[in-house]
Design an enzyme around this catalytic site. Sequence first.
Site, PDB file in Angstrom:
ATOM      1  N   LYS A 176     -16.900 -16.476   7.480  1.00 21.54           N
ATOM      2  CA  LYS A 176     -16.246 -17.793   7.436  1.00 21.54           C
ATOM      3  C   LYS A 176     -17.282 -18.921   7.460  1.00 21.54           C
ATOM      4  O   LYS A 176     -17.125 -19.935   6.768  1.00 21.54           O
ATOM      5  CB  LYS A 176     -15.273 -17.926   8.609  1.00 21.54           C
ATOM      6  CG  LYS A 176     -14.056 -17.008   8.481  1.00 21.54           C
ATOM      7  CD  LYS A 176     -13.319 -16.925   9.798  1.00 21.54           C
ATOM      8  CE  LYS A 176     -12.042 -16.101   9.705  1.00 21.54           C
ATOM      9  NZ  LYS A 176     -11.480 -15.813  11.034  1.00 21.54           N
TER      10      LYS A 176
ATOM     11  N   ASP B 136     -16.778 -11.275  10.882  1.00 27.16           N
ATOM     12  CA  ASP B 136     -15.730 -12.171  10.386  1.00 27.16           C
ATOM     13  C   ASP B 136     -16.148 -13.643  10.502  1.00 27.16           C
ATOM     14  O   ASP B 136     -16.039 -14.411   9.541  1.00 27.16           O
ATOM     15  CB  ASP B 136     -14.450 -11.906  11.209  1.00 27.16           C
ATOM     16  CG  ASP B 136     -13.322 -12.834  10.848  1.00 27.16           C
ATOM     17  OD1 ASP B 136     -12.690 -12.631   9.811  1.00 27.16           O
ATOM     18  OD2 ASP B 136     -13.074 -13.787  11.622  1.00 27.16           O
TER      19      ASP B 136
ATOM     20  N   VAL C 245     -10.362 -19.607   6.157  1.00 26.47           N
ATOM     21  CA  VAL C 245     -11.062 -20.028   7.386  1.00 26.47           C
ATOM     22  C   VAL C 245     -10.077 -20.826   8.239  1.00 26.47           C
ATOM     23  O   VAL C 245      -9.427 -21.753   7.750  1.00 26.47           O
ATOM     24  CB  VAL C 245     -12.279 -20.921   7.064  1.00 26.47           C
ATOM     25  CG1 VAL C 245     -13.084 -21.197   8.339  1.00 26.47           C
ATOM     26  CG2 VAL C 245     -13.173 -20.285   6.010  1.00 26.47           C
TER      27      VAL C 245
ATOM     28  N   GLY D 180      -1.919  -8.911  16.912  1.00 28.32           N
ATOM     29  CA  GLY D 180      -2.112  -9.019  15.459  1.00 28.32           C
ATOM     30  C   GLY D 180      -3.196 -10.000  15.056  1.00 28.32           C
ATOM     31  O   GLY D 180      -3.257 -10.411  13.901  1.00 28.32           O
TER      32      GLY D 180
ATOM     33  N   GLU E 153      -9.060  -7.986  13.187  1.00 32.39           N
ATOM     34  CA  GLU E 153      -9.218  -7.385  11.872  1.00 32.39           C
ATOM     35  C   GLU E 153      -8.798  -5.917  11.935  1.00 32.39           C
ATOM     36  O   GLU E 153      -8.707  -5.325  13.016  1.00 32.39           O
ATOM     37  CB  GLU E 153     -10.692  -7.449  11.440  1.00 32.39           C
ATOM     38  CG  GLU E 153     -11.198  -8.853  11.208  1.00 32.39           C
ATOM     39  CD  GLU E 153     -10.420  -9.578  10.126  1.00 32.39           C
ATOM     40  OE1 GLU E 153     -10.471  -9.155   8.966  1.00 32.39           O
ATOM     41  OE2 GLU E 153      -9.748 -10.572  10.440  1.00 32.39           O
TER      42      GLU E 153
ATOM     43  N   ILE F  41      -5.057 -23.962  10.043  1.00 37.14           N
ATOM     44  CA  ILE F  41      -5.633 -25.320  10.138  1.00 37.14           C
ATOM     45  C   ILE F  41      -5.976 -25.839   8.742  1.00 37.14           C
ATOM     46  O   ILE F  41      -6.710 -25.182   8.008  1.00 37.14           O
ATOM     47  CB  ILE F  41      -6.937 -25.313  10.968  1.00 37.14           C
ATOM     48  CG1 ILE F  41      -6.733 -24.599  12.297  1.00 37.14           C
ATOM     49  CG2 ILE F  41      -7.476 -26.723  11.154  1.00 37.14           C
ATOM     50  CD1 ILE F  41      -8.040 -24.347  13.053  1.00 37.14           C
TER      51      ILE F  41
ATOM     52  N   GLU G 162      -7.392 -21.925   1.219  1.00 35.33           N
ATOM     53  CA  GLU G 162      -7.220 -22.681   2.475  1.00 35.33           C
ATOM     54  C   GLU G 162      -7.082 -21.752   3.685  1.00 35.33           C
ATOM     55  O   GLU G 162      -7.522 -22.087   4.791  1.00 35.33           O
ATOM     56  CB  GLU G 162      -5.977 -23.577   2.345  1.00 35.33           C
ATOM     57  CG  GLU G 162      -5.732 -24.502   3.499  1.00 35.33           C
ATOM     58  CD  GLU G 162      -6.887 -25.474   3.743  1.00 35.33           C
ATOM     59  OE1 GLU G 162      -7.093 -26.355   2.924  1.00 35.33           O
ATOM     60  OE2 GLU G 162      -7.569 -25.309   4.777  1.00 35.33           O
TER      61      GLU G 162
ATOM     62  N   ARG H 197       0.843  -1.199   0.000  1.00 34.80           N
ATOM     63  CA  ARG H 197       0.000   0.000   0.000  1.00 34.80           C
ATOM     64  C   ARG H 197       0.879   1.250   0.000  1.00 34.80           C
ATOM     65  O   ARG H 197       0.620   2.199  -0.705  1.00 34.80           O
ATOM     66  CB  ARG H 197      -0.917  -0.019   1.227  1.00 34.80           C
ATOM     67  CG  ARG H 197      -2.005   1.019   1.134  1.00 34.80           C
ATOM     68  CD  ARG H 197      -2.964   0.939   2.294  1.00 34.80           C
ATOM     69  NE  ARG H 197      -3.622  -0.360   2.339  1.00 34.80           N
ATOM     70  CZ  ARG H 197      -4.191  -0.875   3.418  1.00 34.80           C
ATOM     71  NH1 ARG H 197      -4.192  -0.220   4.541  1.00 34.80           N
ATOM     72  NH2 ARG H 197      -4.782  -2.051   3.384  1.00 34.80           N
TER      73      ARG H 197
ATOM     74  N   LYS I 169     -11.610 -13.930   3.259  1.00 38.90           N
ATOM     75  CA  LYS I 169     -12.933 -14.495   3.613  1.00 38.90           C
ATOM     76  C   LYS I 169     -14.079 -13.588   3.194  1.00 38.90           C
ATOM     77  O   LYS I 169     -15.150 -14.047   2.837  1.00 38.90           O
ATOM     78  CB  LYS I 169     -12.986 -14.793   5.114  1.00 38.90           C
ATOM     79  CG  LYS I 169     -12.669 -13.599   5.999  1.00 38.90           C
ATOM     80  CD  LYS I 169     -11.345 -13.755   6.689  1.00 38.90           C
ATOM     81  CE  LYS I 169     -10.926 -12.479   7.416  1.00 38.90           C
ATOM     82  NZ  LYS I 169     -10.063 -12.668   8.532  1.00 38.90           N
TER      83      LYS I 169
HETATM   84  N1  HSE Z   1      -9.493 -11.495  12.878  1.00 37.97           N
HETATM   85  C1  HSE Z   1      -9.453 -12.859  12.512  1.00 37.97           C
HETATM   86  C2  HSE Z   1      -9.575 -13.713  13.782  1.00 37.97           C
HETATM   87  C3  HSE Z   1      -8.172 -13.164  11.789  1.00 37.97           C
HETATM   88  O1  HSE Z   1      -9.424 -13.146  14.871  1.00 37.97           O
HETATM   89  O2  HSE Z   1      -9.845 -14.891  13.690  1.00 37.97           O
HETATM   90  C4  HSE Z   1      -8.137 -14.510  11.119  1.00 37.97           C
HETATM   91  O3  HSE Z   1      -9.106 -14.634  10.123  1.00 37.97           O
END
Ligand code: HSE
Length: 428
Positions: free
Chosen positions: A203, A199, A131, A185, A188, A135, A128, A46, A104
Amino acid sequence: MKQQVRIGLLGIGTVGQAVARALIERHDVLSRAAGTSLVLQRAAVRDLARPRSLAVERLTADPAAVASADDVDLVIELVGGEEPARTLIASALERARPVVTANKRVLAWHGPQLAELAARKGVELRYEAAVGGGIPLIAPLTDDLAANRVLELRAIINGTCNYVLTRMASGERLEDALAKAQQAGYAEADPRDDVEAVDAGDKLCILLRLAFGASCTPAQLHRQGIRGLDPRDLAYGRELGYVLKLLAVARRTEAGVEARVHPAFVPLEHPLARVDGAYNAVHVVGDLCGPVMFSGLGAGGDATASAVLADVVHVARRLALGDPVPPPRENGPEPRLLPMSEVRTRCYFRLSVDDEPGVFAQITRVLAEHRIGLASVIQREPGKHGAAEVVLLTYEAPEAALATAEEQLARLSSTRAVLARIRVEAPQ
Ligand code: HSE
């Protein structure tokens, strides 16, 4: 045999950096797995001026140029968010470039259209990492459980909410726990997407298509986040033998498929109850395989990069060998999505009531009117303000009856407030 596969990477945020680092530092391992040399050819960021720990040559601030570059064989989209990510993916597919994405939001809202475009162009669209972070989930649901009719799926698929609820179980406030999830981290860019279950809804939509063949959008799901939850409810829940999770649920019933995301009490003995912190887990019950659980780190750069790179290796191997992409699988008949009002669950209520005779008679009359059975009760003596606290655990009843009962309980002369209503899952 193609000697190299040239990669165009869109987005070098938390996950993008981890992917770029692994492509450089693990070049040999990844190239051996792919059977061809994987080259990070171009990357779009960015802000070109921002200092980075990573020296990626051929950086640009123009992602569209990378998505359509002639010297890129495979595009990795890690920009996130709906636009311009959707347009970038579509333009790469239009040019017959396979795409690997962790997005997602784009997949939940535009997945079927993009999959159709990819199929028309004879290239792969893989996701992959969209979601469950690191995993392996999409491939096992698509391939390894293909012989099953999936009966139930319950998932912890937002690492931020699971991290927050785990800390709230030790008495921490939601706001403080969320700040820590942001620092780590996991959250979102806009953490409201985590706490308001946007979120997790995105998913679940992706999982519903894979496991139940339901072509829904997130707008069709019932979504309720974790805001407003009180550590007291987590403590009462534990006393009753439950742990509180933000749960995504998809379940086949005779009347249709349930699709919902909301806080839910899970029995302490269920495997999902032991999934803590930023970990995610998806518990699936198939008619042949029975219960299976996939679990691991659901958020974070390196874990998500692991899933992105699994897709990259898969696509690169096919490109190297010149293997054709198989046509998309046909879905069976579209299942009916059950309206939330028809969903049946057990329920937990916490009420603040006057400490006077006849209170329980009033409460049980309301529940009986709606044919809601009472399974457990906890009553605490009044505090200094004279209100007693009552916790009720009901047997299974339709959502419509539970919601009406909540309204009527709130209107009783002895009720000061209905402080909480939380659904209780009773999984297999
Ligand atoms: N913000 C998302 C979570 C990141 O906390 O699961 C992974 O998709």
